[in-house]
Design a protein around this motif. Structure first.
Motif: not given
Ligand SMILES: Cc1cc2nc3c(=O)[nH]c(=O)nc-3n(C[C@H](O)[C@H](O)[C@H](O)COP(=O)(O)O)c2cc1C
Length: 179
Positions: A30, A33, A49-55, A61, A64, A85
């Protein structure tokens, strides 16, 4: 069932302990950040590290966050955060923001500025996502913050800091695979 036939997984479904789950997640590489916030609830920041694009429509984004993280109350009260990042030169920044270290030492380890939301932006981050928190969903020990991206400063270093198998790695163009 359709026309595809899949063999059943041989093992019985395991009883998934916290350790088993964590060991499995350690196999995922991962980006690293530092999530920062500032405002009426005060300043705070931690490594994530628990970061994700949603749309991308609208730019959104998710992050968690363990509810025990020291910045948790400030995140909720401020309603803003910045996802910074990290580059390979920020290993020490990551360490400071993930250990029991005071805010002065954490923020003193790098240069910061502020943008649209007022959350601290790491001056030489690979990229930063300056965000307003628009929603929150609680699951177990964590809250998932859904965030609208309002600013995207990115003039920092190119080599990324990666966390993989419980250790830091660097990722740059020299490790690119040929197509
Ligand atoms: C590589 C790495 C990734 C992490 N990712 C997360 C994460 O996604 N969410 C989270 O809540 N904590 C994450 N942590 C743990 C927090 O950084 C840590 O618990 C927190 O900063 C503890 O210090 P504090 O509560 O004093 O801020 C991560 C730690 C490391 C080293």
């Amino acid at each position: 069932m359709g026309s595809l036939a899949f063999e059943p997984y041989a093992e019985p479904l395991p009883d998934i302990s916290q350790k088993t789950y964590r060991d499995a997640m350690a196999r995922l590489g991962s980006a690293v950040h530092v999530i920062t916030t500032d405002g009426p609830g005060g300043a705070g920041g931690f490594t994530a590290s628990a970061v994700t694009s949603v749309t991308d429509t609208p730019p959104t984004v998710l992050v968690c966050v363990n509810t025990s993280v020291s910045a948790f109350a400030a995140l909720r009260e401020n309603g803003v955060l910045c996802i910074n990042t990290l580059g390979s030169r920020h290993r020490e920044v990551s360490r400071l923001f993930s250990e029991k270290v005071g805010l002065e030492a954490r923020f003193g380890s790098a240069r910061w500025r502020t943008g649209t939301t007022g959350a601290p932006i790491l001056a030489d981050a690979v990229v930063s996502f300056d965000c307003r928190i628009i929603d929150e969903k609680s699951i177990g020990t964590h809250s998932v913050f859904f965030c609208e991206v309002l600013g995207l400063p990115h003039d920092g270093e190119e080599e990324a800091l990666i966390y993989y198998r419980r250790a830091y790695h660097r990722l740059g163009s020299s490790s690119r695979m040929e197509n």
